[in-house]
Design a protein around this motif. Structure first.
Motif, short mmCIF file in Angstrom:
data_model
loop_
_atom_site.label_atom_id
_atom_site.label_comp_id
_atom_site.label_asym_id
_atom_site.label_seq_id
_atom_site.Cartn_x
_atom_site.Cartn_y
_atom_site.Cartn_z
N THR A 45 -14.18 1.93 48.20
CA THR A 45 -13.63 0.61 48.83
C THR A 45 -12.70 -0.17 47.92
N MET A 46 -11.69 -0.49 48.59
CA MET A 46 -10.56 -1.41 47.63
C MET A 46 -11.31 -2.37 46.66
N GLY A 47 -10.93 -2.25 45.38
CA GLY A 47 -11.32 -3.09 44.36
C GLY A 47 -12.75 -2.75 43.76
N ARG A 48 -13.23 -1.69 44.20
CA ARG A 48 -14.59 -1.10 43.49
C ARG A 48 -14.17 -0.19 42.56
N PHE A 82 -14.69 15.37 21.97
CA PHE A 82 -15.05 16.62 21.40
C PHE A 82 -16.65 16.93 21.86
N ARG A 83 -16.50 16.77 23.26
CA ARG A 83 -17.84 17.34 24.01
C ARG A 83 -17.61 18.04 25.26
N ASP A 84 -18.43 18.48 25.76
CA ASP A 84 -17.98 19.34 27.12
C ASP A 84 -17.42 18.87 28.07
N LYS A 85 -17.27 17.59 28.41
CA LYS A 85 -16.71 16.65 29.19
C LYS A 85 -16.21 15.26 28.86
N ALA A 86 -15.22 14.86 29.79
CA ALA A 86 -14.74 13.69 29.66
C ALA A 86 -14.91 12.68 30.54
N ARG A 87 -14.65 11.41 30.43
CA ARG A 87 -14.72 10.15 31.53
C ARG A 87 -13.43 9.53 31.74
N PHE A 88 -12.94 9.54 32.87
CA PHE A 88 -11.83 8.59 32.88
C PHE A 88 -12.13 7.45 33.86
N SER A 89 -11.79 6.34 33.62
CA SER A 89 -12.62 5.06 34.52
C SER A 89 -11.64 4.33 35.07
N ILE A 90 -11.61 4.23 36.40
CA ILE A 90 -10.58 3.29 37.12
C ILE A 90 -11.76 1.87 37.46
N LYS A 91 -11.34 0.91 36.94
CA LYS A 91 -11.94 -0.29 37.00
C LYS A 91 -11.98 -1.06 38.33
N SER A 92 -10.70 -1.11 39.02
CA SER A 92 -10.56 -1.63 40.33
C SER A 92 -9.85 -0.58 41.27
N MET A 93 -10.36 -0.18 42.30
CA MET A 93 -9.51 0.86 43.13
C MET A 93 -8.69 0.33 43.90
#
Length: 372
Positions: A45-48, A82-93
């Protein structure tokens, strides 16, 4: 996914030229492709907020996330952890955040192959479409039903989504009919897996990742799973206008929810939960101040609260008849005819007057004869 969660450090390459130069230098490698997914999901949803995860190898030194549109790279983010995963965050859709994503990682051995595509959709941009099930949201197992999504807006694509469904959304191009843009999603040979909550969305072809507000939901219920209950009317199936009537749905086998359905009625069925843990399996649907709208053919179903979209076979039909409070025609037959009574009284007075005049004439004649 091993290791504890560590907040990654993000480096945003905001200039398209810099991104394109580096992207051109990165060739698909021989390392296994990473796995990409979005949390809490791909339809936001928009803004989430939303988080895009990329899982590769414990030997990965960096992860790169690409957003693509018309086969052109628009941006790149780098997360070092330097881990097996990375996180990319979008604060407001937002519409600018929606689109098609891929990720890759590199190590001392080189670059990985690109991940599969991740389609990230934003909703809430346009007014919600209308949504309905035809001929009914209650479908017998093995039967067919059509889910109709339509809008007065000129949307050229509609999307059907089942809440909690494992499959991806279905898409249909719209057709203009009866002053509205609409699409039909047929569901053939319905089985228990089709039961659930459905919604639809609309979008435009030029921005396929930007959708409307969700429609109102349709609860698709599949019948035929359990034995049929019985349906009865109290005090009876024939009711006088303005009176009360109770439709009782009863099952011989264990169930805790009952559904009352009126044939030809678009609104969803009423449902009640069985409250008496020791008594018979039955509930009462009470209708107060009955009018002509209540008349019709009813059926009831039973179900278990653990599987709310799987219903029993339908009960035998019960026809509810609503009649007027009194028959005005029969009343008129027994109504006193005051006009006739008045006319009869007038005739009686006239007869009395005539008889009186006749008697007076006879008396006068007798007196005259006596004097002569």
């Amino acid at each position: 996914m091993g290791g504890s969660a560590v907040t990654p450090i993000f480096t945003a390459l905001l200039y398209l030229g810099l991104c394109q130069r580096q992207c051109n230098q990165i060739q698909a490698g021989t390392l296994p492709k990473p796995f990409i997914w979005a949390d809490p999901g791909t339809i936001i949803t928009m803004g989430r907020p939303v988080t895009i995860w990329c899982q590769g190898s414990l030997q990965a030194e960096s992860y790169h996330l690409y957003k693509e549109q018309v086969s052109q790279l628009l941006g790149m983010w780098v997360a070092w952890n330097f881990r097996d995963k990375a996180r990319f965050s979008i604060k407001s859709m937002s519409p600018n955040s929606a689109g098609q994503f891929q990720c890759i990682y590199n190590s001392s051995s080189g670059w990985s192959e690109r991940s599969d595509y991740l389609q990230l959709v934003v909703t809430g941009m346009y007014s919600k479409p209308s949504f309905s099930a035809h001929p009914s949201p209650i479908v017998a197992s093995g039967g067919n039903v059509s889910l109709l999504c339509n809008s007065k807006d000129t949307m050229d694509t509609f999307h059907l989504l089942k809440e909690g469904g494992a499959g991806p959304p279905q898409h249909r191009e719209s057709r203009f009919s009866a002053g509205r843009h609409q699409a039909v999603f047929p569901v053939d040979s319905v089985n228990i897996s089709h039961g659930g909550i459905y919604r639809c969305y609309g979008s435009f072809r030029f921005s396929s990742h930007v959708w409307s507000h969700p429609s109102d939901h349709v609860d698709l219920k599949v019948t035929g799973t359990f034995e049929k209950p019985s349906l009865s009317a109290h005090p009876g199936p024939s009711v006088t206008l303005g009176e009360n009537v109770t439709l009782q749905c009863r099952s011989e086998s264990w169930c805790d929810t009952f559904h009352l359905f009126k044939e030809g009625f678009i609104a969803p069925p009423q449902h009640l939960h069985w409250q008496n843990n020791t008594g018979p399996f039955q509930v009462n649907f009470t209708m107060s101040l009955v009018n002509s709208v209540h008349a019709g053919t009813y059926r009831c179903y039973s179900s278990h609260s653990t599987s709310p979209y799987l219903l029993s076979q339908p009960s035998d039909p019960l026809e509810l008849i609503v009649s007027e409070a009194a028959n005005t025609t029969s009343l008129s037959k027994h109504k006193p005819d005051f006009k006739s009574a008045s006319n009869s009284q007038d005739y009686t007075v006239e007869n009395l007057i005539r008889m009186g005049m006749t008697g007076l004439v006879l008396v006068v004649l007798v007196v005259l004869l006596y004097q002569s």
